[in-house]
Design a protein around this motif. Structure first.
Motif, PDB file in Angstrom:
ATOM      1  N   LEU A  98       0.830  -1.200   0.000  1.00  0.00           N
ATOM      2  CA  LEU A  98       0.000   0.000   0.000  1.00  0.00           C
ATOM      3  C   LEU A  98       0.867   1.254   0.000  1.00  0.00           C
ATOM      4  O   LEU A  98       0.605   2.212  -0.739  1.00  0.00           O
ATOM      5  N   LEU A  99       1.913   1.248   0.802  1.00  0.00           N
ATOM      6  CA  LEU A  99       2.786   2.406   0.898  1.00  0.00           C
ATOM      7  C   LEU A  99       3.487   2.673  -0.433  1.00  0.00           C
ATOM      8  O   LEU A  99       3.605   3.826  -0.878  1.00  0.00           O
ATOM      9  N   ALA A 100       3.937   1.602  -1.089  1.00  0.00           N
ATOM     10  CA  ALA A 100       4.639   1.758  -2.370  1.00  0.00           C
ATOM     11  C   ALA A 100       3.726   2.366  -3.436  1.00  0.00           C
ATOM     12  O   ALA A 100       4.127   3.281  -4.161  1.00  0.00           O
ATOM     13  N   VAL A 101       2.500   1.870  -3.527  1.00  0.00           N
ATOM     14  CA  VAL A 101       1.579   2.380  -4.541  1.00  0.00           C
ATOM     15  C   VAL A 101       1.213   3.834  -4.254  1.00  0.00           C
ATOM     16  O   VAL A 101       1.064   4.644  -5.176  1.00  0.00           O
ATOM     17  N   LEU A 102       1.093   4.191  -2.991  1.00  0.00           N
ATOM     18  CA  LEU A 102       0.820   5.590  -2.648  1.00  0.00           C
ATOM     19  C   LEU A 102       2.010   6.482  -3.001  1.00  0.00           C
ATOM     20  O   LEU A 102       1.825   7.622  -3.444  1.00  0.00           O
ATOM     21  N   MET A 103       3.230   5.983  -2.833  1.00  0.00           N
ATOM     22  CA  MET A 103       4.406   6.767  -3.208  1.00  0.00           C
ATOM     23  C   MET A 103       4.498   6.947  -4.719  1.00  0.00           C
ATOM     24  O   MET A 103       4.969   7.969  -5.201  1.00  0.00           O
ATOM     25  N   LEU A 104       4.028   5.958  -5.461  1.00  0.00           N
ATOM     26  CA  LEU A 104       4.165   6.002  -6.919  1.00  0.00           C
ATOM     27  C   LEU A 104       3.007   6.712  -7.616  1.00  0.00           C
ATOM     28  O   LEU A 104       3.182   7.240  -8.712  1.00  0.00           O
ATOM     29  N   ARG A 105       1.824   6.714  -6.983  1.00  0.00           N
ATOM     30  CA  ARG A 105       0.650   7.227  -7.690  1.00  0.00           C
ATOM     31  C   ARG A 105      -0.135   8.277  -6.926  1.00  0.00           C
ATOM     32  O   ARG A 105      -1.208   8.689  -7.351  1.00  0.00           O
ATOM     33  N   GLY A 106       0.380   8.727  -5.778  1.00  0.00           N
ATOM     34  CA  GLY A 106      -0.288   9.790  -5.053  1.00  0.00           C
ATOM     35  C   GLY A 106      -1.530   9.315  -4.322  1.00  0.00           C
ATOM     36  O   GLY A 106      -1.807   8.120  -4.229  1.00  0.00           O
ATOM     37  N   PRO A 107      -2.313  10.251  -3.759  1.00  0.00           N
ATOM     38  CA  PRO A 107      -3.506   9.899  -2.989  1.00  0.00           C
ATOM     39  C   PRO A 107      -4.499   9.078  -3.807  1.00  0.00           C
ATOM     40  O   PRO A 107      -4.742   9.371  -4.980  1.00  0.00           O
ATOM     41  N   GLN A 108      -5.077   8.047  -3.167  1.00  0.00           N
ATOM     42  CA  GLN A 108      -6.012   7.150  -3.851  1.00  0.00           C
ATOM     43  C   GLN A 108      -7.071   6.648  -2.879  1.00  0.00           C
ATOM     44  O   GLN A 108      -6.860   6.643  -1.671  1.00  0.00           O
ATOM     45  N   THR A 109      -8.178   6.188  -3.433  1.00  0.00           N
ATOM     46  CA  THR A 109      -9.227   5.591  -2.614  1.00  0.00           C
ATOM     47  C   THR A 109      -8.845   4.155  -2.272  1.00  0.00           C
ATOM     48  O   THR A 109      -7.950   3.558  -2.896  1.00  0.00           O
ATOM     49  N   ALA A 110      -9.537   3.586  -1.310  1.00  0.00           N
ATOM     50  CA  ALA A 110      -9.277   2.187  -0.937  1.00  0.00           C
ATOM     51  C   ALA A 110      -9.555   1.254  -2.108  1.00  0.00           C
ATOM     52  O   ALA A 110      -8.836   0.274  -2.306  1.00  0.00           O
ATOM     53  N   GLY A 111     -10.600   1.558  -2.884  1.00  0.00           N
ATOM     54  CA  GLY A 111     -10.900   0.725  -4.052  1.00  0.00           C
ATOM     55  C   GLY A 111      -9.795   0.773  -5.087  1.00  0.00           C
ATOM     56  O   GLY A 111      -9.423  -0.264  -5.666  1.00  0.00           O
ATOM     57  N   GLU A 112      -9.260   1.956  -5.338  1.00  0.00           N
ATOM     58  CA  GLU A 112      -8.157   2.079  -6.291  1.00  0.00           C
ATOM     59  C   GLU A 112      -6.930   1.337  -5.783  1.00  0.00           C
ATOM     60  O   GLU A 112      -6.229   0.653  -6.554  1.00  0.00           O
ATOM     61  N   LEU A 113      -6.675   1.436  -4.494  1.00  0.00           N
ATOM     62  CA  LEU A 113      -5.511   0.755  -3.921  1.00  0.00           C
ATOM     63  C   LEU A 113      -5.656  -0.762  -3.999  1.00  0.00           C
ATOM     64  O   LEU A 113      -4.670  -1.472  -4.253  1.00  0.00           O
ATOM     65  N   LYS A 114      -6.860  -1.267  -3.794  1.00  0.00           N
ATOM     66  CA  LYS A 114      -7.059  -2.714  -3.903  1.00  0.00           C
ATOM     67  C   LYS A 114      -6.697  -3.202  -5.304  1.00  0.00           C
ATOM     68  O   LYS A 114      -6.019  -4.220  -5.480  1.00  0.00           O
ATOM     69  N   THR A 115      -7.149  -2.459  -6.325  1.00  0.00           N
ATOM     70  CA  THR A 115      -6.876  -2.846  -7.709  1.00  0.00           C
ATOM     71  C   THR A 115      -5.393  -2.724  -8.034  1.00  0.00           C
ATOM     72  O   THR A 115      -4.802  -3.611  -8.665  1.00  0.00           O
ATOM     73  N   ARG A 116      -4.783  -1.647  -7.577  1.00  0.00           N
ATOM     74  CA  ARG A 116      -3.413  -1.339  -7.984  1.00  0.00           C
ATOM     75  C   ARG A 116      -2.349  -2.076  -7.181  1.00  0.00           C
ATOM     76  O   ARG A 116      -1.169  -2.016  -7.531  1.00  0.00           O
ATOM     77  N   THR A 117      -2.743  -2.758  -6.128  1.00  0.00           N
ATOM     78  CA  THR A 117      -1.779  -3.550  -5.353  1.00  0.00           C
ATOM     79  C   THR A 117      -1.879  -5.041  -5.661  1.00  0.00           C
ATOM     80  O   THR A 117      -1.220  -5.844  -4.995  1.00  0.00           O
ATOM     81  N   GLU A 118      -2.668  -5.416  -6.652  1.00  0.00           N
ATOM     82  CA  GLU A 118      -2.874  -6.847  -6.917  1.00  0.00           C
ATOM     83  C   GLU A 118      -1.579  -7.562  -7.265  1.00  0.00           C
ATOM     84  O   GLU A 118      -1.410  -8.738  -6.950  1.00  0.00           O
ATOM     85  N   ARG A 119      -0.638  -6.871  -7.925  1.00  0.00           N
ATOM     86  CA  ARG A 119       0.638  -7.514  -8.270  1.00  0.00           C
ATOM     87  C   ARG A 119       1.526  -7.703  -7.048  1.00  0.00           C
ATOM     88  O   ARG A 119       2.454  -8.511  -7.069  1.00  0.00           O
ATOM     89  N   TYR A 120       1.262  -6.955  -5.989  1.00  0.00           N
ATOM     90  CA  TYR A 120       2.041  -7.059  -4.756  1.00  0.00           C
ATOM     91  C   TYR A 120       1.392  -8.043  -3.778  1.00  0.00           C
ATOM     92  O   TYR A 120       2.045  -8.908  -3.219  1.00  0.00           O
ATOM     93  N   HIS A 121       0.075  -7.818  -3.554  1.00  0.00           N
ATOM     94  CA  HIS A 121      -0.657  -8.602  -2.554  1.00  0.00           C
ATOM     95  C   HIS A 121      -2.140  -8.616  -2.931  1.00  0.00           C
ATOM     96  O   HIS A 121      -2.704  -7.576  -3.276  1.00  0.00           O
ATOM     97  N   ALA A 122      -2.755  -9.777  -2.873  1.00  0.00           N
ATOM     98  CA  ALA A 122      -4.170  -9.906  -3.239  1.00  0.00           C
ATOM     99  C   ALA A 122      -5.044  -9.696  -2.003  1.00  0.00           C
ATOM    100  O   ALA A 122      -5.243 -10.610  -1.191  1.00  0.00           O
TER     101      ALA A 122
END
Length: 227
Positions: A98-122
């Motif tokens: 979660l921290l990595a995706v926030l550093m790379l893509r800025g503020p996001q909703t929980a739904g966006e984070l769930k989708t964008r972290t799938e390659r890291y953790h499901a």
């Protein structure tokens, strides 16, 4: 963590965490690979254009903060870099994702984070993501903050605090709903981003293979000189 990061250091750290998971065969990263990762057009917000010197300065800052280190690998012609979060910023892998995706893509909703972290953790659900974000925000030294909900938006966004309190831009009091054509365009852009990311990963793998072939050729030449 006592010291705040610059935006450049946060981008570099996010890239190191990302590539460790998504392209493990080419990790740790050479300086060239790290510059390419920072300047990716996909999965980045904002898109940047760092040069080698900028990234080296950022790496030096992370090394001073014990968050990255340079290593010399056997047979490698150039140094490589890896993050040191396991020791300096220890946390479960899902929190680090979660921290990595926030550093790379800025503020996001929980739904966006769930989708964008799938390659890291499901994550099992958006609720699981929200619960983890809440725990990270409630720690004695919080790493996450939930931003005020924007007018016209149903969900609040989350941001990391590694660079300090995020600046929330002013928004109009009311915003019209986007047109169907805009929604379609955004969906197409998302698909293009995914394709661009896949192409970038292939380019990184090809670069790693080329580097290995060059190193093997150097070894063969040295053996020939000895014979």
């Amino acid at each position: 963590m006592d010291c705040l990061l610059t935006d450049i250091e946060a981008r570099i750290l996010g890239c190191l965490i990302e590539k460790q998971v998504t392209t493990p065969d080419s990790y740790p990263l050479t300086l060239n690979s790290l510059v390419l990762a920072c300047n990716q057009k996909s999965n980045r917000d904002p898109v940047v254009d760092y040069d080698d010197v900028t990234v080296v300065k950022g790496l030096d800052g992370l090394r001073d903060k014990k968050l990255a280190m340079m290593i010399g690998m056997d047979g490698a012609r150039v140094p490589k870099y890896e993050h040191n979060c396991d020791y300096t910023l220890p946390m479960p892998a899902e929190e680090l994702a979660l921290l990595a995706v926030l550093m790379l893509r800025g503020p996001q909703t929980a739904g966006e984070l769930k989708t964008r972290t799938e390659r890291y953790h499901a994550f099992a659900s958006v609720e699981e993501v929200e619960a983890m974000l809440s725990r990270m925000a409630e720690q004695p030294t919080p790493l996450i903050v939930k931003l005020p909900r924007q007018p016209g938006k149903r969900e609040g966004r989350f941001a990391h605090l590694l660079c300090g309190q995020p600046v929330v831009p002013e928004t109009p009091s009311t915003q019209p709903q986007p047109e169907a054509a805009r929604l379609e365009l955004e969906a197409n852009n998302t698909r293009m981003d995914l394709m661009a990311d896949q192409i970038s990963q292939l380019q990184e793998k090809i670069a790693a293979i080329q580097e290995q072939l060059t190193e093997q050729h150097t070894i063969i030449e040295k053996l020939r000189e000895l014979l």
